[in-house]
Design a protein around this motif. Sequence first.
Motif, mmCIF file in Angstrom:
data_model
loop_
_atom_site.group_PDB
_atom_site.id
_atom_site.type_symbol
_atom_site.label_atom_id
_atom_site.label_comp_id
_atom_site.label_asym_id
_atom_site.label_seq_id
_atom_site.Cartn_x
_atom_site.Cartn_y
_atom_site.Cartn_z
ATOM 1 N N SER A 15 0.849 -1.196 0.000
ATOM 2 C CA SER A 15 0.000 0.000 0.000
ATOM 3 C C SER A 15 0.883 1.244 0.000
ATOM 4 N N ASP A 16 0.265 2.397 -0.161
ATOM 5 C CA ASP A 16 1.011 3.658 -0.096
ATOM 6 C C ASP A 16 1.628 3.847 1.289
ATOM 7 N N VAL A 17 0.938 3.387 2.325
ATOM 8 C CA VAL A 17 1.479 3.487 3.687
ATOM 9 C C VAL A 17 2.747 2.642 3.807
ATOM 10 N N ASP A 18 2.752 1.453 3.211
ATOM 11 C CA ASP A 18 3.940 0.597 3.216
ATOM 12 C C ASP A 18 5.109 1.275 2.490
ATOM 13 N N ARG A 19 4.811 1.860 1.331
ATOM 14 C CA ARG A 19 5.869 2.540 0.577
ATOM 15 C C ARG A 19 6.438 3.722 1.366
ATOM 16 N N GLU A 20 5.568 4.483 2.005
ATOM 17 C CA GLU A 20 6.030 5.623 2.811
ATOM 18 C C GLU A 20 6.861 5.161 4.010
ATOM 19 N N ALA A 21 6.499 4.028 4.603
ATOM 20 C CA ALA A 21 7.280 3.496 5.721
ATOM 21 C C ALA A 21 8.684 3.116 5.267
ATOM 22 N N VAL A 22 8.788 2.524 4.089
ATOM 23 C CA VAL A 22 10.099 2.151 3.549
ATOM 24 C C VAL A 22 10.915 3.401 3.229
ATOM 25 N N VAL A 23 10.288 4.397 2.611
ATOM 26 C CA VAL A 23 11.005 5.638 2.285
ATOM 27 C C VAL A 23 11.463 6.335 3.558
ATOM 28 N N ALA A 24 10.643 6.316 4.612
ATOM 29 C CA ALA A 24 11.055 6.918 5.891
ATOM 30 C C ALA A 24 12.264 6.180 6.467
ATOM 31 N N THR A 25 12.283 4.861 6.360
ATOM 32 C CA THR A 25 13.430 4.080 6.827
ATOM 33 C C THR A 25 14.669 4.408 6.005
ATOM 34 N N LEU A 26 14.508 4.510 4.693
ATOM 35 C CA LEU A 26 15.635 4.862 3.822
ATOM 36 C C LEU A 26 16.150 6.272 4.125
ATOM 37 N N ARG A 27 15.220 7.199 4.366
ATOM 38 C CA ARG A 27 15.611 8.579 4.681
ATOM 39 C C ARG A 27 16.410 8.623 5.982
ATOM 40 N N PRO A 50 11.237 -1.470 8.232
ATOM 41 C CA PRO A 50 9.912 -0.864 8.376
ATOM 42 C C PRO A 50 8.864 -1.932 8.670
ATOM 43 N N VAL A 51 7.798 -1.533 9.337
ATOM 44 C CA VAL A 51 6.685 -2.443 9.597
ATOM 45 C C VAL A 51 5.730 -2.330 8.421
ATOM 46 N N LEU A 52 5.628 -3.397 7.656
ATOM 47 C CA LEU A 52 4.725 -3.409 6.512
ATOM 48 C C LEU A 52 3.363 -3.912 6.955
ATOM 49 N N ASP A 54 18.514 7.862 -3.474
ATOM 50 C CA ASP A 54 17.647 8.205 -4.609
ATOM 51 C C ASP A 54 17.179 6.960 -5.357
ATOM 52 N N GLU A 55 18.107 6.042 -5.595
ATOM 53 C CA GLU A 55 17.777 4.826 -6.336
ATOM 54 C C GLU A 55 16.756 3.967 -5.567
ATOM 55 N N ARG A 56 17.012 3.798 -4.274
ATOM 56 C CA ARG A 56 16.104 2.965 -3.473
ATOM 57 C C ARG A 56 14.753 3.647 -3.264
ATOM 58 N N MET A 57 14.753 4.968 -3.132
ATOM 59 C CA MET A 57 13.488 5.679 -2.952
ATOM 60 C C MET A 57 12.622 5.526 -4.201
ATOM 61 N N ALA A 58 13.227 5.667 -5.372
ATOM 62 C CA ALA A 58 12.472 5.484 -6.617
ATOM 63 C C ALA A 58 11.937 4.058 -6.715
ATOM 64 N N ALA A 59 12.751 3.096 -6.320
ATOM 65 C CA ALA A 59 12.312 1.698 -6.354
ATOM 66 C C ALA A 59 11.197 1.450 -5.341
ATOM 67 N N ALA A 60 11.253 2.142 -4.193
ATOM 68 C CA ALA A 60 10.206 1.972 -3.176
ATOM 69 C C ALA A 60 8.866 2.464 -3.707
ATOM 70 N N TYR A 61 8.871 3.623 -4.358
ATOM 71 C CA TYR A 61 7.616 4.143 -4.900
ATOM 72 C C TYR A 61 7.112 3.308 -6.069
ATOM 73 N N ALA A 62 8.017 2.583 -6.737
ATOM 74 C CA ALA A 62 7.607 1.712 -7.844
ATOM 75 C C ALA A 62 7.289 0.301 -7.375
ATOM 76 N N GLY A 63 7.648 -0.035 -6.130
ATOM 77 C CA GLY A 63 7.450 -1.390 -5.617
ATOM 78 C C GLY A 63 5.983 -1.782 -5.567
ATOM 79 N N LYS A 64 5.711 -3.011 -5.945
ATOM 80 C CA LYS A 64 4.328 -3.490 -5.979
ATOM 81 C C LYS A 64 3.996 -4.445 -4.835
ATOM 82 N N THR A 65 4.996 -5.176 -4.330
ATOM 83 C CA THR A 65 4.732 -6.162 -3.289
ATOM 84 C C THR A 65 5.619 -5.913 -2.072
#
Length: 149
Positions: A10-22, A62-64, A36-47
Amino acid sequence: MATDDTIRASDVDREAVVATLREAYTVGRLTLDEFDERMAAAYAGKTWGDLRGLTADLPVQPVLGADLPDRQPSTAAAALPPRALRPETEPGQEPRPPVGPQRRSPVAILIPVAVWTLLVVHGSVGPGVVFLLIAVFALASIMASIRRR
């Protein structure tokens, strides 16, 4: 062994991953290019599997699925204090300033007020005309701040 790596993120999962990366970038665990590379991949991630791969080499995961009502965080994540209670810096580091919305300077109002004051004092223009200009500037400033949200 069953895995939940195929669950759609979900978008919440993607934001949690981006927050962890940040956070990892902020403390120096990632370079800017990696972030930058991982953040772009996080927003493109489907699963969840796509997202987990982006933080597998980081000490904090992150807690998914936190947005799911019946899902409880894992015991490892539950053992950590909430982010607000954890120290923001490593021991021996300077504290970082809080990140949040930046206040804008009231220049959009102060400039017309100064012009109005000068024109009224010198008697060049009546106060009503300049007041109308101030109202237009104020309205434009309010509309611009609403669009930025």
